[in-house]
Design a protein around this motif. Structure first.
Motif, PDB file in Angstrom:
ATOM      1  N   ASN A   1      90.072  83.637  51.622  1.00 29.20           N
ATOM      2  CA  ASN A   1      91.097  84.599  51.283  1.00 29.20           C
ATOM      3  C   ASN A   1      91.696  84.185  49.962  1.00 29.20           C
ATOM      4  N   PRO A   2      91.599  84.920  48.888  1.00 27.83           N
ATOM      5  CA  PRO A   2      91.102  86.291  48.835  1.00 27.83           C
ATOM      6  C   PRO A   2      89.684  86.392  48.284  1.00 27.83           C
ATOM      7  N   ASP A   3      88.954  85.265  48.155  1.00 26.31           N
ATOM      8  CA  ASP A   3      87.698  85.320  47.402  1.00 26.31           C
ATOM      9  C   ASP A   3      86.467  85.410  48.298  1.00 26.31           C
ATOM     10  N   LEU A   4      85.382  85.796  47.653  1.00 27.43           N
ATOM     11  CA  LEU A   4      84.069  85.717  48.309  1.00 27.43           C
ATOM     12  C   LEU A   4      83.277  84.638  47.584  1.00 27.43           C
ATOM     13  N   TYR A   5      82.555  83.846  48.350  1.00 28.66           N
ATOM     14  CA  TYR A   5      81.734  82.809  47.727  1.00 28.66           C
ATOM     15  C   TYR A   5      80.275  82.984  48.148  1.00 28.66           C
ATOM     16  N   HIS A   6      79.382  82.909  47.166  1.00 25.02           N
ATOM     17  CA  HIS A   6      77.949  83.015  47.443  1.00 25.02           C
ATOM     18  C   HIS A   6      77.373  81.622  47.666  1.00 25.02           C
ATOM     19  N   VAL A   7      76.644  81.455  48.745  1.00 22.89           N
ATOM     20  CA  VAL A   7      76.035  80.151  49.012  1.00 22.89           C
ATOM     21  C   VAL A   7      74.837  79.980  48.071  1.00 22.89           C
ATOM     22  N   THR A   8      74.898  78.961  47.230  1.00 18.60           N
ATOM     23  CA  THR A   8      73.799  78.732  46.277  1.00 18.60           C
ATOM     24  C   THR A   8      73.072  77.417  46.550  1.00 18.60           C
ATOM     25  N   GLY A   9      73.540  76.711  47.560  1.00 19.48           N
ATOM     26  CA  GLY A   9      72.844  75.450  47.858  1.00 19.48           C
ATOM     27  C   GLY A   9      73.285  74.880  49.188  1.00 19.48           C
ATOM     28  N   VAL A  10      72.384  74.112  49.802  1.00 14.90           N
ATOM     29  CA  VAL A  10      72.713  73.393  51.040  1.00 14.90           C
ATOM     30  C   VAL A  10      72.274  71.952  50.829  1.00 14.90           C
TER      31      VAL A  10
ATOM     32  N   HIS B   1      77.022  76.759  38.613  1.00 14.49           N
ATOM     33  CA  HIS B   1      77.254  77.303  37.270  1.00 14.49           C
ATOM     34  C   HIS B   1      78.195  78.482  37.274  1.00 14.49           C
ATOM     35  N   GLU B   2      77.947  79.404  38.187  1.00 15.31           N
ATOM     36  CA  GLU B   2      78.718  80.654  38.201  1.00 15.31           C
ATOM     37  C   GLU B   2      79.987  80.476  39.022  1.00 15.31           C
ATOM     38  N   PRO B   3      81.039  81.184  38.677  1.00 15.61           N
ATOM     39  CA  PRO B   3      82.223  81.199  39.526  1.00 15.61           C
ATOM     40  C   PRO B   3      81.866  81.789  40.886  1.00 15.61           C
ATOM     41  N   ASN B   4      82.682  81.495  41.894  1.00 11.94           N
ATOM     42  CA  ASN B   4      82.475  82.017  43.236  1.00 11.94           C
ATOM     43  C   ASN B   4      81.129  81.649  43.856  1.00 11.94           C
TER      44      ASN B   4
ATOM     45  N   LEU C   1      85.980  70.758  48.321  1.00 15.85           N
ATOM     46  CA  LEU C   1      86.270  70.217  46.994  1.00 15.85           C
ATOM     47  C   LEU C   1      85.767  71.166  45.921  1.00 15.85           C
ATOM     48  N   TYR C   2      86.599  71.363  44.892  1.00 17.64           N
ATOM     49  CA  TYR C   2      86.131  72.092  43.724  1.00 17.64           C
ATOM     50  C   TYR C   2      85.371  71.112  42.842  1.00 17.64           C
ATOM     51  N   ALA C   3      84.187  71.550  42.400  1.00 22.54           N
ATOM     52  CA  ALA C   3      83.399  70.676  41.533  1.00 22.54           C
ATOM     53  C   ALA C   3      82.793  71.510  40.419  1.00 22.54           C
ATOM     54  N   ASP C   4      82.406  70.847  39.339  1.00 19.82           N
ATOM     55  CA  ASP C   4      81.713  71.619  38.304  1.00 19.82           C
ATOM     56  C   ASP C   4      80.228  71.285  38.332  1.00 19.82           C
ATOM     57  N   SER C   5      79.469  71.963  37.483  1.00 23.61           N
ATOM     58  CA  SER C   5      78.017  71.872  37.618  1.00 23.61           C
ATOM     59  C   SER C   5      77.484  70.486  37.265  1.00 23.61           C
ATOM     60  N   SER C   6      78.256  69.698  36.496  1.00 22.09           N
ATOM     61  CA  SER C   6      77.727  68.369  36.164  1.00 22.09           C
ATOM     62  C   SER C   6      77.874  67.382  37.320  1.00 22.09           C
ATOM     63  N   PHE C   7      78.614  67.800  38.361  1.00 20.48           N
ATOM     64  CA  PHE C   7      78.831  66.898  39.491  1.00 20.48           C
ATOM     65  C   PHE C   7      77.507  66.398  40.076  1.00 20.48           C
ATOM     66  N   PHE C   8      76.560  67.346  40.252  1.00 19.80           N
ATOM     67  CA  PHE C   8      75.287  66.958  40.876  1.00 19.80           C
ATOM     68  C   PHE C   8      74.371  66.186  39.921  1.00 19.80           C
TER      69      PHE C   8
ATOM     70  N   LEU D   1      83.006  73.861  45.970  1.00 17.58           N
ATOM     71  CA  LEU D   1      83.227  75.202  45.430  1.00 17.58           C
ATOM     72  C   LEU D   1      83.180  75.119  43.909  1.00 17.58           C
ATOM     73  N   ALA D   2      82.672  76.169  43.291  1.00 21.40           N
ATOM     74  CA  ALA D   2      82.600  76.151  41.823  1.00 21.40           C
ATOM     75  C   ALA D   2      84.011  76.075  41.259  1.00 21.40           C
ATOM     76  N   ARG D   3      84.267  75.082  40.427  1.00 24.01           N
ATOM     77  CA  ARG D   3      85.632  74.878  39.966  1.00 24.01           C
ATOM     78  C   ARG D   3      86.051  75.955  38.979  1.00 24.01           C
ATOM     79  N   SER D   4      85.084  76.585  38.349  1.00 25.45           N
ATOM     80  CA  SER D   4      85.419  77.647  37.396  1.00 25.45           C
ATOM     81  C   SER D   4      86.229  78.746  38.084  1.00 25.45           C
ATOM     82  N   THR D   5      85.983  78.937  39.380  1.00 26.21           N
ATOM     83  CA  THR D   5      86.742  79.946  40.126  1.00 26.21           C
ATOM     84  C   THR D   5      88.220  79.586  40.094  1.00 26.21           C
TER      85      THR D   5
END
Lengths: 799, 239
Positions: free
Chosen positions: A172-181, A142-145, A118-125, A196-200
């Protein structure tokens, strides 16, 4: 004194082994079923309860009325969120979720096809307080990807939670950095392996989202956190004015003959709300929760009735004791508490046995409910409280009648042997037996009807052939996959066991695109929303869908790709076209003519009627690869397919399923009901028969003298057996008469859930009734026969 | 006769049973006075109302009309609970069919009245042991009733009736189910209790049992027809 009661209770249990066993085993079965169903119901009702602010969270669902047709969506348009924030300062947070397609994710050598993204934005949490094991929920998206993954997913890709943070997952085609578990815990309608960050998405897809201010663009789930619960109703009221200010002008501007309403769904109600389409996870059916809870109560009731009946029936045996206790000065209240204490003891023993039974049954129960209950479950506070409630219910409620009855004996009456009471109120006891058998019968009839309907659902002609179709998923996101499709199709067809291959974006039993179409009608253009399946040239043939008129898509016609559409009969009916071939139909970027009409087929479960469908042609698309394969040598055919897949798509794991199983998964709730009904119908009849067995032996015992006299006067063994069985047979007959209308009503109601259903034929009731009668008579016959063949002289001498 | 000495006093005691259409008179005006320390035998043919009278005296049944005073207290209108209290504090019962509880051992049966009196565990043990020793059944204390002979069962029943030291013992044909040897044994036990100060009222068919009483009350059709002092018993006492 207590010690004295306890001794008597234990000695009574031991001395009357058969009766005690009937009581204890019956109660234990009833209680264990109750425990299991309690766990199930509690689990079903626990949705969203792990979110701290659950009571203040609402989702905004949408309702669109268009040309008289009403569509209710769990979704709402992207443009809703910024306008809400602007217009309603009282909202603490607004967030939107967007479903991502199933796709392949890589980490070093590992790759998996990942669903529930799911794409979510930072206010989701801020709204949904997921428990973070690593990372900071405040900043994670907060950040894309950036991506926040579940504990399970972290284990799967990185081997442990600790290693996940800062790692990079390749999409494909993006890279995503894990920022939380986050920890997997609790049940929610939001089923997510990762956020996933929705800004992406917003950054990449600006072009696609031409209609960012398009109010009918349904693709987001919008959640709002209110400051307190009392704001829900005022907020709902204000949304009317909101629609008038923002949506209505837009509808006029676009000349649409439609209207829109926004509806608030409190978070806790979402799981059981079946009204709205396209929800993140399919809604649960609250009726099944009710049905299961009722079944549990019935089982317990039947077991309690056994207890009441056997205790009062055998009361003559306790009469002397009661009389004596009174003679030496016992108050009635003391005797009542003694009998209640005894039943508490029996219940307690039953509960212990029930817990042991549950331990044994839990794995099986998990399999058919699809839940994960653990064996240590009963250490939770709720379960212990429920157990206590059960003990008190049976110990006090079920024992109160026998206790009051027994304590009412007058010593004067009971201490003279010739005046011993005849074992309580026979009418009440008979009524209770009728209740038991009526309940059992309802369960049996229910089981047969559900079984029948399931058989019907699975075997009905759907208008396409779901058998022998193997389906491989082609994940979205990797355009190189699509390029390979013509090649792999060609190679697959070289195997003689693979008859047909088709590539389609949509398949039956999956949620379909509901798109706006413009159709020609009497020289005017009408606007309609319609289900669309995007398929290739081979789909109609491969699925065995019959062409009714016109033609199928053909490579011979260059114009078919953008200028032709195939529809089903229902779509022609909806458009009110007498002669659909050649009619004009606009869909997305296609300005097309109808070239063919296929016979109606069910793309959805048989709960619903056939819906209008457009089969739109696409050449190659992500989605599915469908193969009709021969039943011979399936294993080698599948390994052939796997080899071909690997050679074309070495980086993507192959995931396949069979169309028939996939389609029938839509009946999982019914399947569950069938299993539970089946088992529990068996248990109810078993417990009811245990009680009947006990009563029959009591009756035989009580009528020993009468039987003796009858035999002396020349009655045959069969005459005696019939004499003893008749009474009980009559009771079962009454319960049949009572059960049939109730079962008919209930099952008829259940069948209304299905657009396609079996008839409630008379034979179902006949089979169930006859079955119950035979089982009851067999149960009684043992005791009756035993009494009938006994030596009459002995019976008479003992008097 | 000093009124204070009376343990039982009835005046015009009547008992009628009404079933559907038939009214049966079991007691048709019984006037009976029993002094403390007396041993009274009630005799009469079957159906004369002996057992009904005994049940009323034992507060297991209530009269239809008439007065019944126990230790000077009118109890013809007492509630079931009040009667239960009087019963457990003052009365002991001995039945023809022993009426021991099958699920309890001899000792537990004997201790039962003490349990309802709320006697402490240590006292209960002591009193039960004493009662058993008095009746000569201490060696059978852990047996269940069915494992005992009729005579032993009746001795256990008498032990139970006396364990709480009641002022009145009511016996309903105590020897009816026993052979003559055991019957005599039981009668001498009742006599001994009476000599120790306990009032005994006994219903019996047996003239030889009645010989143990001070006074014999003859009942016929629900009325007292004769009351005789037992000369022999009085004579022995005088000796």
């Amino acid at each position: 004194m207590l010690q004295n009661y306890f001794k008597i209770a234990i000695r009574n249990i031991v001395r009357n082994k058969v009766y005690s066993a009937i009581n204890i085993v019956g109660l234990a079965i009833g209680i264990s079923a109750c425990i299991l169903i309690f766990l199930y119901v509690q689990d079903e009702l626990s949705y969203e309860s792990h979110f701290d602010k659950a009571d203040r969270i609402v989702r905004i669902a949408s309702e669109i009325k268009n040309e008289g047709q009403i569509d209710r969506f769990a979704l709402s348009p992207p443009v809703l969120a910024p306008n809400l924030i602007q217009d309603f300062p009282e909202l603490e947070h607004v967030t939107q979720l967007l479903e991502a397609q199933k796709q392949t994710i890589w980490y070093k050598e590992k790759s998996f096809n990942e669903d529930n993204l799911l794409y979510a934005d930072s206010s989701f949490f801020d709204i949904f307080n997921y428990e973070f094991i690593a990372g900071d929920p405040g900043t994670a998206l907060h950040e894309p990807n950036t991506i926040v993954i579940s504990e399970t997913m972290a284990q799967k890709y990185f081997g442990s939670v600790d290693k996940a943070l800062g790692e990079v997952l390749t999409f494909n085609p993006d890279l995503y950095h894990v920022t939380g578990v986050f920890r997997d815990k609790g049940h929610s309608h939001i089923k997510a392996n990762a956020f996933l960050a929705r800004s992406t998405f917003d950054r990449q897809r600006q072009d696609v989202l031409t209609g960012t201010n398009h109010w009918f663009n349904m693709n987001r789930y919008t959640y709002v956190l209110l400051k307190d619960t009392s704001q829900i109703q005022p907020f709902q009221d204000k949304l009317k004015a909101f629609v008038a200010t923002h949506v209505t002008p837009w509808i006029k501007e676009n000349n649409l003959n439609a209207s829109m309403t926004f509806i608030l769904q409190p978070l806790s109600s979402i799981h059981f709300d079946t009204v709205y389409r396209d929800d993140i996870t399919p809604a649960g059916n609250i009726n099944y929760v009710y049905i299961f809870a009722a079944v549990a109560v019935f089982l317990l009731l039947i077991a309690s009735i056994n207890y009441m009946n056997l205790t009062t029936a055998r009361s003559a045996k306790r009469a002397k004791e009661v009389g004596l206790r009174k003679v030496v000065g016992a108050y009635r209240s003391q005797i009542i508490s003694q009998f209640m204490g005894e039943s508490l003891l029996i219940t307690l023993v039953s509960v212990l046995l029930a817990l042991a039974l549950v331990q044994i049954m839990i794995p099986m129960f998990n399999t058919f409910t699809g839940k994960q209950f653990e064996s240590g479950f009963f250490l939770q506070k709720e379960v212990l409280l429920a157990l206590l409630a059960i003990v008190v219910f049976i110990g006090v409620v079920a024992s109160s009648y026998p206790a009051i009855f027994l304590s009412g004996f007058k010593p004067v009456d009971v201490l003279k042997t010739d005046k011993a009471p005849k074992g309580g109120n026979a009418i009440l006891r008979k009524t209770l037996v009728v209740v038991q058998f009526a309940i059992s019968l309802i369960m049996i009839i229910g089981t047969i009807v559900v079984f029948n309907q399931m058989h019907f659902l699975k075997n009905r002609d759907l208008g396409f052939n779901k058998e022998q179709v193997l389906v491989i998923e082609i994940p979205f996101g990797d355009s190189t996959l699509i390029q390979q499709i013509p090649g792999i199709k060609h190679e697959l067809l070289s195997n003689p066991n693979i008859e047909q291959v088709s590539n389609a974006q949509d398949i039956p039993a999956e949620s379909l695109n509901n798109l706006l179409v413009f159709a020609e009608k009497d020289g005017k253009t009408l606007q309609n929303s319609m289900n669309v399946m995007f398929v290739d040239y081979d789909f109609i043939d491969a699925m065995g869908i019959e062409l009714k008129e016109g033609r199928n898509y053909s490579k011979d016609y260059q114009t078919d790709l953008k200028g032709a559409l195939v529809i089903n009969e229902a779509a022609a009916r909806k458009m009110e076209w007498q002669e659909p071939i050649g009619k004009r139909l606009e869909l997305l970027d296609r300005d097309a003519k109808v070239i063919g009409v296929v016979k109606d087929f069910n793309v959805k479960s048989l709960h619903t009627n056939i819906e209008p469908i457009i089969l739109a042609l696409v050449l190659e698309s992500p989605g599915y690869l469908l193969m009709r394969i021969k039943p011979q040598n399936m294993a080698s055919t599948i390994s052939f397919i796997e080899n071909k897949w690997r050679s074309h798509y070495p980086k993507h794991p192959m995931e396949y399923f069979f169309m028939d199983e996939f389609f029938d998964k839509q009946y999982r709730a019914e399947e569950k009901m069938l299993t539970i009904f089946g088992y529990f119908a068996g248990l109810t009849i078993f417990i009811a028969c245990l009680g009947l067995f006990g009563l029959a032996s009591f009756t035989a015992e009580q009528r020993t003298k009468e039987i003796g006299i009858r035999k002396v006067l020349g009655s045959s063994v069969s005459g005696i057996v019939i004499l003893l069985s008749m009474n009980f047979a009559l009771l079962v007959l009454i319960s049949i008469v009572l059960a049939i209308p109730i079962a008919w009503y209930g099952m008829n109601k259940w069948l209304q859930d299905f657009a396609y259903r079996v008839e409630l034929s008379w034979w179902i009731f006949a089979v169930a009734g006859l079955g119950a009668m035979v089982i009851a008579l067999l149960t009684i016959s043992y005791q009756a026969l035993k009494a009938a063949i006994a030596d009459p002289v002995r019976a008479l001498r003992s008097e | 006769m000093n009124k204070e000495e009376l343990i039982i006093e009835t005046e015009n005691l009547q008992k009628k049973y009404i079933t559907d259409t038939v009214e049966t008179t079991a007691l048709a005006g019984v006037d009976l006075k029993i002094k403390k320390g007396e041993f009274v035998a009630i005799m009469g043919p079957s159906g004369c109302g002996k057992s009904t009278l005994l049940n009323i005296l034992g507060m297991l049944d209530s009269p239809s009309s008439g007065a019944f005073r126990f230790l000077g207290q009118d109890i013809s209108k007492a509630t079931e609970r009040q009667r239960a209290k009087l019963r457990k504090e003052n009365l002991g019962f001995v039945f023809q069919s022993f009426n021991l509880i099958d699920e309890l051992t001899v000792e537990e049966n004997i201790a039962l009245p003490l349990a309802y009196l709320g006697v402490s565990k240590a006292d209960t043990e002591k009193k039960a042991r004493e009662a058993m020793e008095r009746m000569g059944i201490a060696h059978r204390r852990n047996h269940f009733p069915q494992q005992l002979s009729g005579g032993q069962q009746q001795r256990a029943a008498i032990a139970r009736a006396t364990v709480s030291n009641p002022s009145l013992i009511l016996a309903d044909e105590p020897t009816g189910n026993l052979d003559s040897v055991h019957g005599r044994e039981v009668m001498s036990l009742l006599s001994e209790l009476n000599e120790a100060g306990t009032t005994v009222v006994m219903v019996t068919h047996s003239p030889s049992d009645a010989e143990y009483a001070h006074r014999i009350v003859n009942l016929f059709d629900g009325q007292i027809v004769t009351e005789n002092l037992n000369v022999r018993r009085h004579a022995t006492e005088l000796l």
